[in-house]
Write an enzyme that holds these catalytic residues in place. Structure first.
Site, PDB file in Angstrom:
ATOM      1  N   GLY A  98       7.071   5.083   7.954  1.00 54.46           N
ATOM      2  CA  GLY A  98       6.242   6.291   7.996  1.00 54.46           C
ATOM      3  C   GLY A  98       6.446   6.998   9.314  1.00 54.46           C
ATOM      4  O   GLY A  98       7.468   6.829   9.984  1.00 54.46           O
ATOM      5  N   CYS A 121      14.106  10.599   6.464  1.00 56.25           N
ATOM      6  CA  CYS A 121      13.954  10.176   7.859  1.00 56.25           C
ATOM      7  C   CYS A 121      15.232  10.440   8.647  1.00 56.25           C
ATOM      8  O   CYS A 121      15.182  10.705   9.834  1.00 56.25           O
ATOM      9  CB  CYS A 121      13.573   8.710   7.922  1.00 56.25           C
ATOM     10  SG  CYS A 121      14.676   7.668   6.975  1.00 56.25           S
ATOM     11  N   GLU A 148       9.825   1.346  10.622  1.00 51.61           N
ATOM     12  CA  GLU A 148      10.893   2.325  10.374  1.00 51.61           C
ATOM     13  C   GLU A 148      10.231   3.693  10.452  1.00 51.61           C
ATOM     14  O   GLU A 148       9.446   4.062   9.574  1.00 51.61           O
ATOM     15  CB  GLU A 148      11.497   2.104   8.985  1.00 51.61           C
ATOM     16  CG  GLU A 148      12.277   0.818   8.853  1.00 51.61           C
ATOM     17  CD  GLU A 148      13.632   0.875   9.534  1.00 51.61           C
ATOM     18  OE1 GLU A 148      14.219   1.965   9.609  1.00 51.61           O
ATOM     19  OE2 GLU A 148      14.085  -0.163  10.015  1.00 51.61           O
ATOM     20  N   GLU A 155      10.167  16.238  14.669  1.00 48.77           N
ATOM     21  CA  GLU A 155      10.590  16.036  13.288  1.00 48.77           C
ATOM     22  C   GLU A 155       9.889  17.050  12.383  1.00 48.77           C
ATOM     23  O   GLU A 155       8.665  17.163  12.404  1.00 48.77           O
ATOM     24  CB  GLU A 155      10.231  14.620  12.845  1.00 48.77           C
ATOM     25  CG  GLU A 155      10.719  14.304  11.455  1.00 48.77           C
ATOM     26  CD  GLU A 155      10.407  12.872  11.042  1.00 48.77           C
ATOM     27  OE1 GLU A 155       9.259  12.440  11.241  1.00 48.77           O
ATOM     28  OE2 GLU A 155      11.315  12.209  10.513  1.00 48.77           O
ATOM     29  N   LYS A 201       0.885  -1.177   0.000  1.00 49.63           N
ATOM     30  CA  LYS A 201       0.000   0.000   0.000  1.00 49.63           C
ATOM     31  C   LYS A 201       0.918   1.221   0.000  1.00 49.63           C
ATOM     32  O   LYS A 201       1.483   1.585   1.026  1.00 49.63           O
ATOM     33  CB  LYS A 201      -0.884  -0.019   1.257  1.00 49.63           C
ATOM     34  CG  LYS A 201      -2.193   0.734   1.138  1.00 49.63           C
ATOM     35  CD  LYS A 201      -2.129   2.194   0.797  1.00 49.63           C
ATOM     36  CE  LYS A 201      -1.799   3.075   1.983  1.00 49.63           C
ATOM     37  NZ  LYS A 201      -1.667   4.521   1.587  1.00 49.63           N
ATOM     38  N   GLY A 252       2.892   4.736  13.047  1.00 50.32           N
ATOM     39  CA  GLY A 252       3.544   3.480  13.410  1.00 50.32           C
ATOM     40  C   GLY A 252       3.078   2.976  14.757  1.00 50.32           C
ATOM     41  O   GLY A 252       2.855   1.782  14.951  1.00 50.32           O
TER      42      GLY A 252
HETATM   43  P1  NDP Z   1       2.543   8.564   7.440  1.00 47.44           P
HETATM   44  O1  NDP Z   1       2.756   7.832   8.696  1.00 47.44           O
HETATM   45  O2  NDP Z   1       1.543   9.639   7.409  1.00 47.44           O
HETATM   46  O3  NDP Z   1       2.125   7.562   6.278  1.00 47.44           O
HETATM   47  C1  NDP Z   1       2.909   6.452   5.909  1.00 47.44           C
HETATM   48  C2  NDP Z   1       2.025   5.449   5.221  1.00 47.44           C
HETATM   49  O4  NDP Z   1       1.072   4.936   6.153  1.00 47.44           O
HETATM   50  C3  NDP Z   1       1.209   6.026   4.063  1.00 47.44           C
HETATM   51  O5  NDP Z   1       1.118   5.060   3.046  1.00 47.44           O
HETATM   52  C4  NDP Z   1      -0.137   6.263   4.722  1.00 47.44           C
HETATM   53  O6  NDP Z   1      -1.216   6.290   3.820  1.00 47.44           O
HETATM   54  C5  NDP Z   1      -0.234   5.043   5.615  1.00 47.44           C
HETATM   55  N1  NDP Z   1      -1.186   5.152   6.720  1.00 47.44           N
HETATM   56  C6  NDP Z   1      -1.586   6.264   7.369  1.00 47.44           C
HETATM   57  N2  NDP Z   1      -2.483   5.939   8.348  1.00 47.44           N
HETATM   58  C7  NDP Z   1      -2.641   4.600   8.309  1.00 47.44           C
HETATM   59  C8  NDP Z   1      -3.421   3.656   9.050  1.00 47.44           C
HETATM   60  N3  NDP Z   1      -4.220   4.028  10.041  1.00 47.44           N
HETATM   61  N4  NDP Z   1      -3.335   2.355   8.720  1.00 47.44           N
HETATM   62  C9  NDP Z   1      -2.516   1.938   7.734  1.00 47.44           C
HETATM   63  N5  NDP Z   1      -1.762   2.782   6.983  1.00 47.44           N
HETATM   64  C10 NDP Z   1      -1.806   4.090   7.273  1.00 47.44           C
HETATM   65  O7  NDP Z   1       3.979   9.100   6.975  1.00 47.44           O
HETATM   66  P2  NDP Z   1       4.322  10.041   5.736  1.00 47.44           P
HETATM   67  O8  NDP Z   1       3.820   9.422   4.478  1.00 47.44           O
HETATM   68  O9  NDP Z   1       3.927  11.427   6.063  1.00 47.44           O
HETATM   69  O10 NDP Z   1       5.917   9.913   5.686  1.00 47.44           O
HETATM   70  C11 NDP Z   1       6.763  10.708   6.441  1.00 47.44           C
HETATM   71  C12 NDP Z   1       7.245   9.958   7.669  1.00 47.44           C
HETATM   72  O11 NDP Z   1       7.934   8.774   7.282  1.00 47.44           O
HETATM   73  C13 NDP Z   1       8.255  10.757   8.467  1.00 47.44           C
HETATM   74  O12 NDP Z   1       7.959  10.699   9.829  1.00 47.44           O
HETATM   75  C14 NDP Z   1       9.580  10.039   8.202  1.00 47.44           C
HETATM   76  O13 NDP Z   1      10.532  10.175   9.195  1.00 47.44           O
HETATM   77  C15 NDP Z   1       9.138   8.635   8.028  1.00 47.44           C
HETATM   78  N6  NDP Z   1      10.137   7.890   7.268  1.00 47.44           N
HETATM   79  C16 NDP Z   1      10.923   6.994   7.942  1.00 47.44           C
HETATM   80  C17 NDP Z   1      11.935   6.314   7.292  1.00 47.44           C
HETATM   81  C18 NDP Z   1      12.785   5.311   8.030  1.00 47.44           C
HETATM   82  O14 NDP Z   1      13.440   4.486   7.363  1.00 47.44           O
HETATM   83  N7  NDP Z   1      12.820   5.312   9.344  1.00 47.44           N
HETATM   84  C19 NDP Z   1      12.213   6.532   5.865  1.00 47.44           C
HETATM   85  C20 NDP Z   1      11.322   7.488   5.265  1.00 47.44           C
HETATM   86  C21 NDP Z   1      10.319   8.133   5.962  1.00 47.44           C
HETATM   87  P3  NDP Z   1      -1.645   7.622   3.011  1.00 47.44           P
HETATM   88  O15 NDP Z   1      -0.532   8.596   3.086  1.00 47.44           O
HETATM   89  O16 NDP Z   1      -1.838   7.099   1.675  1.00 47.44           O
HETATM   90  O17 NDP Z   1      -2.889   8.099   3.629  1.00 47.44           O
END
Ligand code: NDP
Length: 512
Positions: free
Chosen positions: A247, A303, A269, A403, A194, A252
């Site tokens: 994310g 990240c 992550e 962040e 997804k 998470g």
């Molecule tokens: P989000 O947590 O908002 O979203 C990540 C993914 O989770 C998206 O596909 C989102 O869907 C999905 N999602 C959101 N809510 C739910 C739920 N309730 N159930 C299942 N899936 C869900 O993060 P961002 O997309 O804003 O990304 C930025 C974040 O990612 C930052 O905090 C960054 O630090 C982190 N990140 C971490 C990395 C690492 O390796 N540690 C690497 C890169 C980023 P949708 O957006 O489609 O609604």
């Protein structure tokens, strides 16, 4: 389900007035329209115009995708495939990805606004990742264990888990997807991906390559839509064995709670607030380049963005000046232009969020040395933010604790090595850190005391599929990349065999 046509390649800004190219879900080897018939639009951040539409999945779509993956997992065409064959499929996929790097990179840039040169570099590395996991597939095996008696054979089996759900963010869509599906498939699982609602196209363009490489239908599936709708439905499906998520820490933690209640495994992550620790005697030019790379590359949407600089009071001004000088010379502009060094933020919301943090930093008492404003670029409607350097930060400020995910770095003065380490560790996060020093023993001493899954010494943002990547504290659970990540996609079974025919021991005594 419809037959498999080639995935459409949306062209930037070519669709004003006309119908947008449309993407469906990819399930069981075919394009599958959303059951609810609804679609979402994806916006090209430089034009702020929609440039394709994609399926808005719901609970039923999630159920169908997990069902396809579940069937494929139990089908002999995948279950009984020798590991060497799984490895060959991954190698064939690597070859196909290599052929499509340009197309996939362009797609990601148009989706998230990051530099084409950056996305090209990331995607050019994907074949190496896939070859690496193909190699691990060939080595995956259990072991024999010395038993309590020579006649007792004890061995272990490394088994796949089942259906793995991979949920990814928008900043590095296919690189992060590959870190999950590479080990998952190498270990014999099946997957449902997804992607982020902001960057769904590249993984959908990747999907038909799985068919072309010869993966059985249903081994690799993609459903698109909103996290709170289709994402959540995937996570809650009782047939899912594991959720691998990249994310925000907030999302998470919600997913971890839901999975934990049902004993579903997770790899998470998450976010970071990574520090640079600069020590007396360090090469300040090298450190300045590392600081720029850490927080201004990818417009800080990384990240591991190094967003706090902990520097001795005596070096503070000099280092800040060197970073400011470099920040002012950064070429901001169209991410498709080869000369551009800083593209835009991915969405209008992200720009607004970064601006809010800049205002907050000022209100908290930090001082902007350069940047701090959005930037207009003629002919582009993009969400451009100037590279921003704060000085006079205090580690307790929200500016230094939360962040931002944008091109904003804050300098904080320290008076000793101990203080630098204390402040570096004093956040909820523990993702990465940079250490800048010419003193070898200090480098290793500090690295050992940092609460960070990755420590870079006199460099920053190096990565390899062979090196483990993990977040400590609120930055995550589990390991990606490296042979260690394979363990996260397997379960370990212990098998005991009595080789003596007719042997029976005292039934009331534990055999140890
Ligand atoms: P989000 O947590 O908002 O979203 C990540 C993914 O989770 C998206 O596909 C989102 O869907 C999905 N999602 C959101 N809510 C739910 C739920 N309730 N159930 C299942 N899936 C869900 O993060 P961002 O997309 O804003 O990304 C930025 C974040 O990612 C930052 O905090 C960054 O630090 C982190 N990140 C971490 C990395 C690492 O390796 N540690 C690497 C890169 C980023 P949708 O957006 O489609 O609604």
């Amino acid at each position: 389900m419809t037959a498999l046509p080639a995935a459409p390649l949306p062209q930037r800004r070519a669709h004003e007035g006309g119908p947008l190219p449309r993407y469906e879900h990819f399930v069981a080897g075919s394009w599958m329209p959303p059951g609810g018939g609804r679609y979402l639009e994806s916006t090209d951040p430089t034009s702020a115009q929609p440039w394709y539409e994609f399926a808005r999945g719901d609970e039923d779509d999630a159920r169908l995708a997990v069902g396809a993956a579940y069937e494929a997992f139990h089908d002999s065409s995948w279950r009984d495939l020798p590991q060497s064959r799984r490895s060959s499929l991954l190698r064939r996929l690597a070859g196909l990805v290599h052929e499509h790097v340009e197309d996939l990179a362009l797609t990601e840039t148009l989706d998230n606004g990051k530099l084409l040169s950056e996305m090209r570099g990331q995607l050019a590395s994907l074949p190496a990742h896939l070859h690496y996991y193909a190699g691990l597939a060939e080595q995956l095996c259990g072991e024999t264990v010395p038993g309590p008696h020579p006649a007792i054979l004890n061995y272990t089996l490394r088994e796949p888990l089942g259906v793995v759900v991979a949920i990814t963010p928008w900043n590095s869509p296919l690189l992060l997807t590959t870190s999950k599906i590479g080990p998952a498939l190498a270990a014999g699982n099946t997957v449902v991906v997804k992607p982020s609602e902001h960057t769904s196209a590249s993984v959908l363009r990747l999907a038909p390559l799985f068919e072309e490489a010869g993966f059985p239908p249903g081994v690799f599936n993609v459903v698109t839509g909103l996290g709170r709708e289709v994402g959540q439905a995937l996570v809650e499906d009782s047939r899912v064995a594991k959720v691998s998520f990249t994310g925000s820490t907030h999302t998470g933690s919600e997913l971890a709670a839901s999975c934990g209640a049902r004993f579903v495994r997770t790899t998470l992550e998450l976010g970071g607030k990574s520090p640079h620790l600069v020590f007396p005697g360090a090469d300040l030019d090298q450190a300045a380049v590392g600081i720029v790379a850490g927080v201004f590359a990818a417009a800080g949407q990384s990240c591991v963005a190094g967003s706090r600089v902990l520097v001795p009071r005596s070096l503070h001004d000099e280092l800040a000046e060197r970073v400011v000088e470099r920040a002012r010379s950064i070429r901001i502009g169209d991410p498709l232009e080869p000369a551009t060094q800083l593209g835009q933020l991915a969405t209008a919301q992200q720009l607004a969020r970064v601006e809010e943090y800049v205002a907050l930093g000022v209100a908290e008492g930090a001082r902007v040395l350069t940047g701090g404003d959005r930037r207009s670029i003629a002919g582009l409607a993009g969400y451009f933010m100037e590279p921003t350097v704060f000085v006079g930060g205090d580690n307790r400020m929200r500016l230094c604790q939360e962040e931002i995910f944008g091109p904003v770095v804050t300098f904080i003065s320290v008076d000793s090595e101990d203080e630098a380490i204390d402040l570096a560790n004093h956040t909820r996060y523990g993702l990465a850190a940079g250490v800048w020093t010419a003193d070898l023993s200090r480098a290793h001493r500090v690295a050992a005391r940092l609460d960070a899954g990755t420590v870079w010494i006199n460099t920053y943002r190096c990565t390899s599929p062979m090196s483990p990547r993990s977040g400590f504290k609120d930055s995550g659970i589990g390991i990606e990349h490296s042979a260690h990540s394979m363990a996260e996609y397997t379960r370990l079974k212990s098998v005991w065999v009595e080789t003596r025919e007719g042997f029976a021991d005292d039934p009331f005594v534990l055999r140890t």
